[in-house]
Design a protein around this motif. Structure first.
Motif, PDB file in Angstrom:
ATOM      1  N   TYR A   1      47.174 -11.668  21.674  1.00 48.88           N
ATOM      2  CA  TYR A   1      46.236 -11.884  20.560  1.00 48.88           C
ATOM      3  C   TYR A   1      44.991 -11.005  20.684  1.00 48.88           C
ATOM      4  O   TYR A   1      43.869 -11.488  20.521  1.00 48.88           O
TER       5      TYR A   1
ATOM      6  N   ARG B   1      54.854 -11.655  13.733  1.00 46.30           N
ATOM      7  CA  ARG B   1      53.477 -12.098  13.540  1.00 46.30           C
ATOM      8  C   ARG B   1      53.433 -13.630  13.605  1.00 46.30           C
ATOM      9  O   ARG B   1      54.294 -14.304  13.059  1.00 46.30           O
ATOM     10  N   HIS B   2      52.438 -14.140  14.262  1.00 46.00           N
ATOM     11  CA  HIS B   2      52.165 -15.576  14.226  1.00 46.00           C
ATOM     12  C   HIS B   2      50.716 -15.719  13.791  1.00 46.00           C
ATOM     13  O   HIS B   2      49.784 -15.703  14.589  1.00 46.00           O
TER      14      HIS B   2
ATOM     15  N   ILE C   1      53.041 -14.584  23.301  1.00 51.00           N
ATOM     16  CA  ILE C   1      52.187 -14.154  22.187  1.00 51.00           C
ATOM     17  C   ILE C   1      50.917 -13.522  22.749  1.00 51.00           C
ATOM     18  O   ILE C   1      50.255 -14.086  23.613  1.00 51.00           O
TER      19      ILE C   1
ATOM     20  N   ARG D   1      54.938 -23.411  17.814  1.00 50.34           N
ATOM     21  CA  ARG D   1      54.773 -22.446  16.728  1.00 50.34           C
ATOM     22  C   ARG D   1      54.534 -23.253  15.462  1.00 50.34           C
ATOM     23  O   ARG D   1      55.359 -24.071  15.063  1.00 50.34           O
TER      24      ARG D   1
ATOM     25  N   ARG E   1      43.220 -13.486  15.287  1.00 49.59           N
ATOM     26  CA  ARG E   1      44.078 -13.708  16.459  1.00 49.59           C
ATOM     27  C   ARG E   1      43.243 -14.397  17.536  1.00 49.59           C
ATOM     28  O   ARG E   1      42.211 -13.890  17.956  1.00 49.59           O
TER      29      ARG E   1
ATOM     30  N   ASP F   1      54.058 -12.002  18.595  1.00 46.21           N
ATOM     31  CA  ASP F   1      55.040 -12.601  19.493  1.00 46.21           C
ATOM     32  C   ASP F   1      55.953 -11.503  20.053  1.00 46.21           C
ATOM     33  O   ASP F   1      56.601 -10.758  19.297  1.00 46.21           O
TER      34      ASP F   1
ATOM     35  N   ASN G   1      54.581 -18.213  27.469  1.00 43.53           N
ATOM     36  CA  ASN G   1      53.810 -17.746  26.331  1.00 43.53           C
ATOM     37  C   ASN G   1      53.956 -16.239  26.191  1.00 43.53           C
ATOM     38  O   ASN G   1      53.500 -15.486  27.035  1.00 43.53           O
TER      39      ASN G   1
END
Length: 405
Positions: free
Chosen positions: A81, A114-115, A79, A3, A122, A139, A77
């Motif tokens: 997108y 949010r990442h 996350i 991250r 994204r 995430d 993982n």
């Protein structure tokens, strides 16, 4: 997977809530692995505890569909997108402006993080073997971390919903009982504040059409219980009068096959083999009065032969006069005979004779427009000593029911 950032892209500022959510998501997960759709269903049940709406959950459902595995597993993982266009398609064509609002609500509730990438897009970056090195998007790890809280909240919500459903059922039944007793008492002409009770019950029924909370239902339950208690007190005297009359019939001796033929004996001789037996031989002397609970001057077996329809309404075989009275008490409501008319008949004719009369009325139901009024008329005649059930039964046996009574 690394991250790279903790701050949001663009004009979104860092807030204490955001930092708290990030700290919460970073703590070790109590459950290392959990089925994502099972967790989603639990969140749907417990959504009130987390301050999210059904539309927020529609967006979360779409996000979870982009996570390929069936489980959320710590260390993997988590996350996703998707672009706004792809996410909107899976959210049933939701407008992007609406989509952004619901995404913000999920982040604000601590269910997502949010990442953000440097440009706010994204996407994912992979190494030469295809492994994900860095992903920018939403995430899902906060869901896994908060899984115990979500499951506990769902169980509590289910328990509360069941308690609310049980309370509502109880209130509906109390109100129903009160309404039925109100109609019963009013039709019987009993004394009571019927209009006030009617108004109160109508207001309760109107309120029950809405979706009420536990507290509101408890208030209605208290009010309905109070009205029901008052109604029971108002109608109990009628019920007790009928019950007492039925109980008295249990002591009536049953007829035997041999009866005295002497004029000095109190019993009447009945030659059942002769269908032309004079009805005068079966009638009690006029002026005797109808209030006695003695057995009618005709065998029970002949009453049942003359009135076979009554057997269809018996809750048990009719073997005694008490069985016939119990069946008539049950049957009279189906004939439209009011409780007060039945009580008057029991009082003036006697329970057994009243039951025989009702059985005869049933047998001639297609010829009698108002069974209740007819019973009252016969009761008045019986009180004056001008009516006996014997001729009525014999008329039916001889196929002459149209001229009976």
């Amino acid at each position: 997977m690394e991250r790279l950032t903790v701050t949001p892209f663009g004009g979104r500022a860092v807030t204490a809530g955001l930092l708290a959510s990030q700290a919460e998501a970073a703590r070790p997960a109590a459950w290392q692995r959990f089925a994502k759709w099972e967790l989603f269903r639990a969140l749907c049940v417990a959504r009130g505890a987390f301050g999210v709406s059904d539309r927020d959950l529609t967006v979360l459902n779409a996000l979870l569909s982009f996570h390929k595995a069936d489980h959320l597993e710590d260390g993997e993982n988590l996350i996703v997108y998707p672009s706004n266009r792809m996410l909107a398609e899976r959210a049933h064509g939701m407008a992007e402006s609406t989509l952004r609002r619901h995404l913000a609500a999920l982040v604000g509730a601590g269910l997502l993080l949010r990442h953000d990438s440097p440009n706010g897009k994204r996407y994912v970056r992979r190494d030469g073997t295809g492994e994900v090195v860095t992903a920018f998007g939403f995430d899902l790890r906060p869901l896994l971390v908060r899984a115990p809280d979500i499951v506990d909240a769902a169980e509590q919500a289910r328990a509360e919903a069941e308690a609310l459903r049980t309370l509502r059922e109880r209130v509906v039944l109390i109100v129903r009982d009160a309404v039925k007793l109100l109609v019963y008492g009013r039709d019987a002409g009993l004394s009571g504040t019927w209009d006030a009770w009617d108004d109160a019950l109508r207001l309760m029924q109107r309120a029950l059409r809405r979706k009420l909370g536990f507290g509101d239902l408890q208030v209605i339950e208290d009010q309905a219980t109070e009205v029901l208690s008052a109604l029971k007190e108002a109608v109990v005297p009628v019920s007790e009068a009928v019950s007492d009359a039925v109980e008295k019939t249990q002591d009536i001796p049953q007829e035997t096959e041999e009866m005295s033929g002497k004029d000095s004996d109190s019993g009447r001789h009945l030659q059942t083999s002769n269908p032309e037996t004079s009805v005068s031989e079966l009638s009690p002397e006029k002026g005797r009065g109808g209030g006695s609970d003695s057995a009618p001057p005709i065998p029970l077996v002949l009453v049942l032969k003359a009135c076979p329809d009554v057997l269809d309404y018996a809750r048990r075989p009719i073997e005694t006069w008490g069985d016939l009275v119990d069946t008539a008490d049950f049957l009279r409501g189906m004939l439209g005979i009011s409780p007060s008319a039945w009580v008057e008949a029991v009082t003036h004719l006697g329970a057994c004779n009243a039951a025989v009369t009702v059985a005869c009325i049933l047998q001639r139901a297609d010829q009698i427009q108002s069974p209740g009024g007819y019973l009252r008329s016969l009761t008045m005649r019986g009180a004056e000593g001008a009516f006996s059930t014997g001729p009525m039964v014999m008329a039916l046996l001889n196929g002459n029911g149209r001229r009976a009574a």
